[in-house]
Design a protein around this motif. Sequence first.
Motif, PDB file in Angstrom:
ATOM      1  N   LEU A  34       0.840  -1.210   0.000  1.00 15.65           N
ATOM      2  CA  LEU A  34       0.000   0.000   0.000  1.00 15.65           C
ATOM      3  C   LEU A  34       0.870   1.252   0.000  1.00 15.65           C
ATOM      4  O   LEU A  34       1.869   1.322   0.703  1.00 15.65           O
ATOM      5  CB  LEU A  34      -0.914   0.023   1.237  1.00 15.65           C
ATOM      6  N   PRO A  35       0.475   2.267  -0.756  1.00 13.90           N
ATOM      7  CA  PRO A  35       1.284   3.490  -0.799  1.00 13.90           C
ATOM      8  C   PRO A  35       1.176   4.308   0.491  1.00 13.90           C
ATOM      9  O   PRO A  35       0.187   4.243   1.204  1.00 13.90           O
ATOM     10  CB  PRO A  35       0.684   4.266  -1.977  1.00 13.90           C
ATOM     11  N   LEU A  36       2.225   5.055   0.715  1.00 11.04           N
ATOM     12  CA  LEU A  36       2.283   5.997   1.826  1.00 11.04           C
ATOM     13  C   LEU A  36       1.595   7.288   1.372  1.00 11.04           C
ATOM     14  O   LEU A  36       1.837   7.768   0.269  1.00 11.04           O
ATOM     15  CB  LEU A  36       3.763   6.254   2.127  1.00 11.04           C
ATOM     16  N   GLY A  37       0.716   7.840   2.209  1.00 16.56           N
ATOM     17  CA  GLY A  37       0.117   9.128   1.886  1.00 16.56           C
ATOM     18  C   GLY A  37       1.095  10.248   2.202  1.00 16.56           C
ATOM     19  O   GLY A  37       2.147   9.992   2.776  1.00 16.56           O
ATOM     20  N   ILE A  55      -5.536  12.431  -0.117  1.00 14.73           N
ATOM     21  CA  ILE A  55      -5.837  11.560   1.016  1.00 14.73           C
ATOM     22  C   ILE A  55      -4.565  11.307   1.821  1.00 14.73           C
ATOM     23  O   ILE A  55      -3.479  11.131   1.261  1.00 14.73           O
ATOM     24  CB  ILE A  55      -6.488  10.222   0.580  1.00 14.73           C
ATOM     25  N   SER A  56      -4.695  11.345   3.146  1.00 12.99           N
ATOM     26  CA  SER A  56      -3.557  11.055   4.018  1.00 12.99           C
ATOM     27  C   SER A  56      -4.076  10.298   5.233  1.00 12.99           C
ATOM     28  O   SER A  56      -5.258  10.370   5.552  1.00 12.99           O
ATOM     29  CB  SER A  56      -2.839  12.344   4.444  1.00 12.99           C
ATOM     30  N   HIS A  57      -3.196   9.558   5.885  1.00 12.20           N
ATOM     31  CA  HIS A  57      -3.649   8.842   7.087  1.00 12.20           C
ATOM     32  C   HIS A  57      -3.588   9.776   8.293  1.00 12.20           C
ATOM     33  O   HIS A  57      -4.602  10.099   8.889  1.00 12.20           O
ATOM     34  CB  HIS A  57      -2.824   7.573   7.332  1.00 12.20           C
ATOM     35  N   GLY A  58      -2.404  10.233   8.645  1.00  6.43           N
ATOM     36  CA  GLY A  58      -2.270  11.235   9.704  1.00  6.43           C
ATOM     37  C   GLY A  58      -2.412  12.603   9.074  1.00  6.43           C
ATOM     38  O   GLY A  58      -3.456  12.935   8.520  1.00  6.43           O
ATOM     39  N   SER A  59      -1.361  13.407   9.130  1.00 10.53           N
ATOM     40  CA  SER A  59      -1.420  14.703   8.449  1.00 10.53           C
ATOM     41  C   SER A  59      -0.761  14.558   7.076  1.00 10.53           C
ATOM     42  O   SER A  59      -0.093  13.556   6.814  1.00 10.53           O
ATOM     43  CB  SER A  59      -0.681  15.751   9.280  1.00 10.53           C
ATOM     44  N   PRO A  60      -0.913  15.557   6.215  1.00 14.36           N
ATOM     45  CA  PRO A  60      -0.240  15.488   4.912  1.00 14.36           C
ATOM     46  C   PRO A  60       1.280  15.565   5.047  1.00 14.36           C
ATOM     47  O   PRO A  60       2.010  15.312   4.089  1.00 14.36           O
ATOM     48  CB  PRO A  60      -0.775  16.706   4.153  1.00 14.36           C
ATOM     49  N   VAL A  61       1.780  15.925   6.225  1.00 12.53           N
ATOM     50  CA  VAL A  61       3.221  16.029   6.451  1.00 12.53           C
ATOM     51  C   VAL A  61       3.785  14.687   6.921  1.00 12.53           C
ATOM     52  O   VAL A  61       4.881  14.279   6.541  1.00 12.53           O
ATOM     53  CB  VAL A  61       3.527  17.102   7.527  1.00 12.53           C
TER      54      VAL A  61
END
Length: 250
Positions: free
Chosen positions: A102-105, A118-124
């Motif tokens: 799975l790719p990292l956001g 789309i991101s899991h935590g923050s976009p950072v």
Amino acid sequence: MRYLILSDIHANWEALQAAVAAASEEGWDEVVCLGDIVGYGADPNRCVEWVRENSRYVIRGNHDKACVGLEDLEWFNPVASRACRWTQTELSSEAADWLRQLPLGPMPAGSNGDRFTISHGSPVDEDQYVVNLDEAAQIEGYLEQSVTFFGHTHLQGGFEYAAGVQRIPGVPAADEGVSVSLEPLARYMINPGSVGQPRDGDPRAAWAVYDPEAGTVTYRRVFYDLHSAQAKILAAGLPEVLAFRLSIGH
Ligand code: ZN
């Protein structure tokens, strides 16, 4: 296009089933998954299978990477790491292989000209929790599209960036859905809430539906077969607290 936005399913098959059934009444065109498909709950393989078959856009969450050995469990609290070790032994090799790739956001998403992030935590940082207004303000410069969906906190709601940052609440406890109109000039961080382990004091499964053409995000909640999900967690020998917290939504 209508997007069904799911996050933090956490191997809770009963919650996923109930959310999908309720969302089917209105329908959707594509499914988007913001990670943490596994970890905590007792049905990792079924949840992976469903997301794999149905989601058009998927990124990994911190539990997905930990449960397939991509992260050191030292960073996890004892309950989370016990659940991760259990998940590692339970996952089929096919499911584990799929999770591993799975790719990292953050990742761009959207079809037919729609563009959102789309991101899991923050976009950072996929492991960063965005909970309060200060944390939301600090990442404003990293918002590449007008709408970013994120998860990780298990708190339904979000933030509007217009003149300053404002909080957008999720669904009130007495309601099942609430629609947010997106202002064309503002930017948004939208958390659909957690399907399988809500932590905002509302035990109902949470998700959101995004309709870019209408300029709306609809937050939704539904009750699910909590007792079955809890019984499976206990039967699997997972920490009891993981069953208990589902009933209080924390
Ligand atoms: Zn999570």
